[in-house]
Design an enzyme around this catalytic site. Structure first.
Site, short mmCIF file in Angstrom:
data_model
loop_
_atom_site.label_atom_id
_atom_site.label_comp_id
_atom_site.label_asym_id
_atom_site.label_seq_id
_atom_site.Cartn_x
_atom_site.Cartn_y
_atom_site.Cartn_z
N HIS A 225 0.84 -1.24 -0.08
CA HIS A 225 -0.14 0.16 0.03
C HIS A 225 0.77 1.23 0.06
O HIS A 225 0.61 2.18 -0.53
CB HIS A 225 -1.15 0.05 1.17
CG HIS A 225 -2.00 -1.04 1.00
ND1 HIS A 225 -2.31 -2.18 1.60
CD2 HIS A 225 -2.98 -1.12 0.11
CE1 HIS A 225 -3.33 -2.96 1.22
NE2 HIS A 225 -3.82 -2.03 0.49
N ARG A 332 -10.39 4.54 -2.46
CA ARG A 332 -9.74 3.75 -1.16
C ARG A 332 -10.12 4.53 -0.15
O ARG A 332 -9.54 5.26 0.62
CB ARG A 332 -8.27 3.46 -1.31
CG ARG A 332 -7.88 2.48 -2.39
CD ARG A 332 -6.48 2.45 -2.39
NE ARG A 332 -5.86 1.12 -3.15
CZ ARG A 332 -5.33 0.99 -4.32
NH1 ARG A 332 -5.52 2.10 -4.82
NH2 ARG A 332 -5.05 -0.17 -4.67
N ARG A 368 -15.10 2.35 -2.31
CA ARG A 368 -14.94 1.05 -1.71
C ARG A 368 -15.17 1.45 -0.17
O ARG A 368 -14.80 2.42 0.67
CB ARG A 368 -13.60 0.67 -1.85
CG ARG A 368 -13.41 -0.67 -1.19
CD ARG A 368 -12.11 -1.41 -1.51
NE ARG A 368 -11.01 -0.62 -1.12
CZ ARG A 368 -9.57 -1.07 -1.38
NH1 ARG A 368 -9.49 -1.97 -2.04
NH2 ARG A 368 -8.76 -0.47 -0.72
N GLU A 475 -11.12 -10.58 -4.72
CA GLU A 475 -9.64 -10.55 -4.12
C GLU A 475 -9.36 -12.07 -3.55
O GLU A 475 -8.32 -12.39 -3.39
CB GLU A 475 -9.49 -9.56 -3.11
CG GLU A 475 -9.71 -8.16 -3.80
CD GLU A 475 -9.70 -7.09 -2.52
OE1 GLU A 475 -8.73 -6.28 -2.65
OE2 GLU A 475 -10.53 -6.89 -1.97
N ASN A 498 -4.04 -7.27 -6.82
CA ASN A 498 -2.98 -6.95 -5.85
C ASN A 498 -3.09 -8.11 -4.72
O ASN A 498 -2.40 -8.86 -4.47
CB ASN A 498 -3.06 -5.77 -5.32
CG ASN A 498 -2.75 -4.52 -6.06
OD1 ASN A 498 -2.42 -4.82 -7.26
ND2 ASN A 498 -3.34 -3.30 -5.81
N ASP A 499 -4.34 -8.20 -4.22
CA ASP A 499 -4.57 -9.23 -3.20
C ASP A 499 -5.11 -10.68 -3.84
O ASP A 499 -4.46 -11.53 -3.28
CB ASP A 499 -5.83 -8.77 -2.40
CG ASP A 499 -5.28 -7.64 -1.31
OD1 ASP A 499 -4.64 -7.96 -0.57
OD2 ASP A 499 -6.12 -6.94 -1.24
N ARG A 509 2.23 -9.80 -0.04
CA ARG A 509 2.30 -8.48 -1.17
C ARG A 509 3.27 -7.45 -0.46
O ARG A 509 3.91 -6.68 -1.11
CB ARG A 509 1.06 -7.94 -1.70
CG ARG A 509 0.11 -7.36 -0.64
CD ARG A 509 -0.96 -7.07 -1.00
NE ARG A 509 -1.19 -5.62 -1.57
CZ ARG A 509 -2.21 -4.94 -1.67
NH1 ARG A 509 -3.42 -5.57 -1.49
NH2 ARG A 509 -2.23 -3.88 -2.26
N CYS A 546 -8.79 -3.29 -11.02
CA CYS A 546 -8.37 -2.12 -10.37
C CYS A 546 -7.14 -2.42 -9.60
O CYS A 546 -6.54 -1.52 -8.80
CB CYS A 546 -9.38 -1.73 -9.47
SG CYS A 546 -10.06 -2.74 -8.00
C1 PEP Z 1 -6.31 -5.12 -4.91
O1 PEP Z 1 -6.26 -5.74 -3.88
O2 PEP Z 1 -5.74 -5.22 -6.05
C2 PEP Z 1 -6.92 -3.66 -4.64
C3 PEP Z 1 -7.10 -2.72 -5.76
O3 PEP Z 1 -6.90 -3.19 -3.41
P1 PEP Z 1 -5.75 -2.80 -2.53
O4 PEP Z 1 -4.60 -2.59 -3.28
O5 PEP Z 1 -6.17 -1.34 -1.93
O6 PEP Z 1 -5.74 -4.06 -1.37
MG MG Z 2 -7.02 -5.20 -2.05
#
Ligand code: PEP
Ligand code: MG
Length: 640
Positions: A225, A332, A368, A475, A498-499, A509, A546
């Protein structure tokens, strides 16, 4: 960004920098991973540990006098520091804007009510001066917000910076950004940090009195993040720069070439003309990209695409508009809950969401619900206010009470957010997105809470939206695998790669030591993405991506080939991606995906993608390794 870099070169007195660079004995380079592209040139400033949190404790009545004295002494210290800074800057080359800010901060400190009101809070609530200052600041924020004036709303941030300075002096903690302020005489500062918490990046993002032109982070991974937020600072940034803290000293001259993943410490003077050329090139690219702002996103073979923006703070909406976003694909919202002793009220949240919604003028705004937990925690005091035991150890934050699990654990917090969103939805096209869904029942519970929030607003006679689209983030692999069941209950979905990748591959991550095997090109990841996208398309439900890969030009081509038409990304990456997508053929991308189905290792995926790029004459073919978000030669053996 290139303009900034150019300014850096001018402001930082290149001759002076050149002399310093050449006078130094050791010139060396360090490698890192690009998080935000560009070139920066300036002086190194080491940043201390990123802990900026304010201590909170109660005091005895007899201690109030002592707290008053501490408060006054701290204010005097800051006033003295600022006056000295002004004196040093006035005959130097500090930018006039910076001087104006310092002058304004001096004025704020002279306001007696800052002291008297804070003293009242100390006396009435019997709390320490740092905490009382935070409360005073919150009162001021609320008062300023009621004025509904953007200019004044921004002024409160100046007060916040002054208050924070005073709090730093009170706690006796070294304040990372203070070091930077002292270096302001040089204008061009490249921060070198072991790591930055998301909270620290937020603070840097909101500071307007310092000119940071580059960021070098020793740890960190691309999808942390922190990295995501650092990207939104829009300055050249490298993460994973091993040895940066140990080998770089304050005031070393740094040349940060993020695109090449290179940090040159005390560069040889012969390099300087080349830097200048690169800056000119970047400037030309930026001008070219700006022209694409109102060009509709589409492929060369006519497929209509939508490019949305990811934002973290309400002020980011300006970047979304300036980069021609088709809407906000991911707000976010959890960042509104961090870095503050008191959680945002319904009214405060409503004003914030409304500001974003109005700025987007009817375009969709996907809010979100707070993805709190894990590394995105509110302050301890805020946590205590909702009954969360901040002292308890979290065994595995990424698998714990995070995102929707956190919200459902604290119904009043969740309902407050839902009411604020429902109210803001009267002003435009608002959609609600649930983070980290893992069970169908969560959607049912959220729907119940939405009804409850609507009923509460109705009872109060407050206007609210009767119908808001409800979406879920994909996710957790379980959701991707049993998608049809979830799709029946949702209006739209968004894949948080990402998750999703973290949970599919069981790779943290946030952990740089395993980032080599965090591989979006893993055949299993491609397979699940492809199935997910086609399942949603067949069901006629809107689907977007996203996560960070959506903005990577090569990976976006793969997503396009899988049938994706909605991409959501950091504002700064929107136009560069649009430029590429305009040249892609969706049909060719689909053929590429068919070929990739036969691959069973990460390296065979890369080879086929590479061949394809060569065949298309795509200049990225030769940069494949450097261009892919996650270049990992070692991953071959890990995934093979
Ligand atoms: C993700 O997990 O891809 C996402 C967009 O959410 P974040 O990166 O805020 O966990
Ligand atoms: Mg995420």
């Amino acid at each position: 960004m290139p303009e900034e870099v150019e300014k850096v070169l001018a402001d930082a007195a290149p001759e002076e920098v050149q002399q310093e660079a050449s006078a130094r004995i050791e010139s060396f380079s360090l490698a890192g991973t690009k998080v935000c592209s560009g070139v920066a040139f300036g002086y190194a400033q080491q940043l201390g540990e990123g802990e900026l949190e304010v201590p909170h404790f109660s005091i005895e009545k007899a201690q109030t006098r002592a707290e008053f004295t501490r408060l006054r002494a701290a204010i005097n210290t800051v006033a003295k520091e600022l006056t000295e800074l002004l004196e040093n800057s006035s005959h130097g080359d500090a930018p006039p804007e910076a001087i104006a800010f310092i002058e304004m901060h001096c004025q704020i400190l002279k306001d007696e009510s800052l002291i008297t009101d804070t003293q009242d809070i100390i006396r009435d609530r019997l709390i320490n001066a740092e905490w009382a200052l935070s409360i005073k600041l919150e009162d001021l924020r609320r008062a300023f917000e009621e004025l509904d004036d953007d200019y004044l709303a921004e002024r409160v941030e100046d007060i916040a910076q002054v208050v924070e300075r005073v709090q730093r002096v009170l706690t006796g903690r070294r304040r990372p950004a203070d070091t930077v302020t002292q270096a302001m005489r040089d204008s061009a500062v490249i921060l070198v940090a072991e790591d930055l918490s998301p909270a620290d990046v937020l603070i840097l993002k909101r500071r307007r009195d310092i000119s940071i032109t580059g960021l070098v982070i020793e740890n960190g991974s691309l999808t942390s993040h922190t990295a995501i937020l650092a990207r939104s600072l829009e300055i050249p940034t490298l993460v994973h720069v091993t040895g940066a803290r140990e080998r770089i000293e304050n005031d070393d001259v740094l040349l940060l070439d993020a695109d090449r993943g290179l940090l040159i410490v005390n560069p040889e003077t012969e390099l300087l003309p080349r830097i200048s050329n690169r800056i000119q090139q970047l400037k030309a690219v930026r001008a070219r990209l700006k022209e694409l702002k109102s060009t509709p996103a589409a492929t060369a073979d006519g497929e209509v695409l939508h490019l949305f923006a990811n934002i973290a703070l309400p002020e980011d909406v300006r970047d979304a508009v300036n980069n021609g976003a088709d809407g906000i694909g991911l707000f976010r919202s959890e960042f509104l809950f961090m870095n503050r002793p008191v959680l945002p009220s319904e009214d405060e949240q409503y004003e914030t969401y409304r500001r974003v919604v109005r700025s987007m003028k009817g375009k969709p705004v996907t809010i979100r619900t707070a993805d709190l937990g894990g590394d995105k925690m509110p302050s301890n005091q805020a946590l205590e206010s909702i009954g969360y035991d901040a002292g308890s150890a979290v065994v595995n934050p990424a698998l714990g009470q995070r995102a929707i699990r956190f919200s459902l654990g604290f119904p009043e917090l969740f309902l407050t957010q839902l009411r604020a969103i429902l109210r803001a939805a009267c002003d435009g096209n608002v959609r609600i997105l649930i983070p980290m869904l893992s069970r169908v029942s969560e959607i049912q519970i959220v729907t119940e809470y939405l009804k409850k929030a609507q009923q509460e607003l109705k009872d109060r006679g407050v206007p609210y939206a009767q119908k808001v689209s409800l979406g879920g983030m994909i996710e957790v692999p379980a959701v991707a695998i049993s998608l049809p069941i979830f799709l029946r209950k949702l209006d739209f979905v968004s894949i948080g790669t990402n998750d999703l990748i973290q949970y599919m591959l069981a790779v943290d991550r946030e952990d740089a030591s395993v980032s080599q095997i965090y591989d979006p090109m893993h055949p299993a990841v491609l397979s699940i993405l492809s199935k997910t996208i086609s399942t949603a398309n067949r069901a006629g439900k809107e689907i977007s991506v996203c996560g960070e890969v959506a903005a990577d030009p090569i990976y976006a081509k793969l997503l396009l080939g899988m049938g994706l038409r909605n991409f959501s990304m950091d504002c700064a990456r929107l136009l560069p991606l649009k430029e590429k997508l305009l040249t892609y053929s969706a049909a060719q991308a689909a053929d590429l995906i068919k070929r990739l189905r036969r691959c069973d290792t990460c390296s065979s995926v890369r080879n086929i993608v590479h061949e394809h790029l060569l065949a298309c004459g795509d200049p990225q073919a030769k940069e494949l390794a450097a261009c892919l978000v996650y270049p990992m030669p070692q991953a071959k053996s890990a995934a093979a």
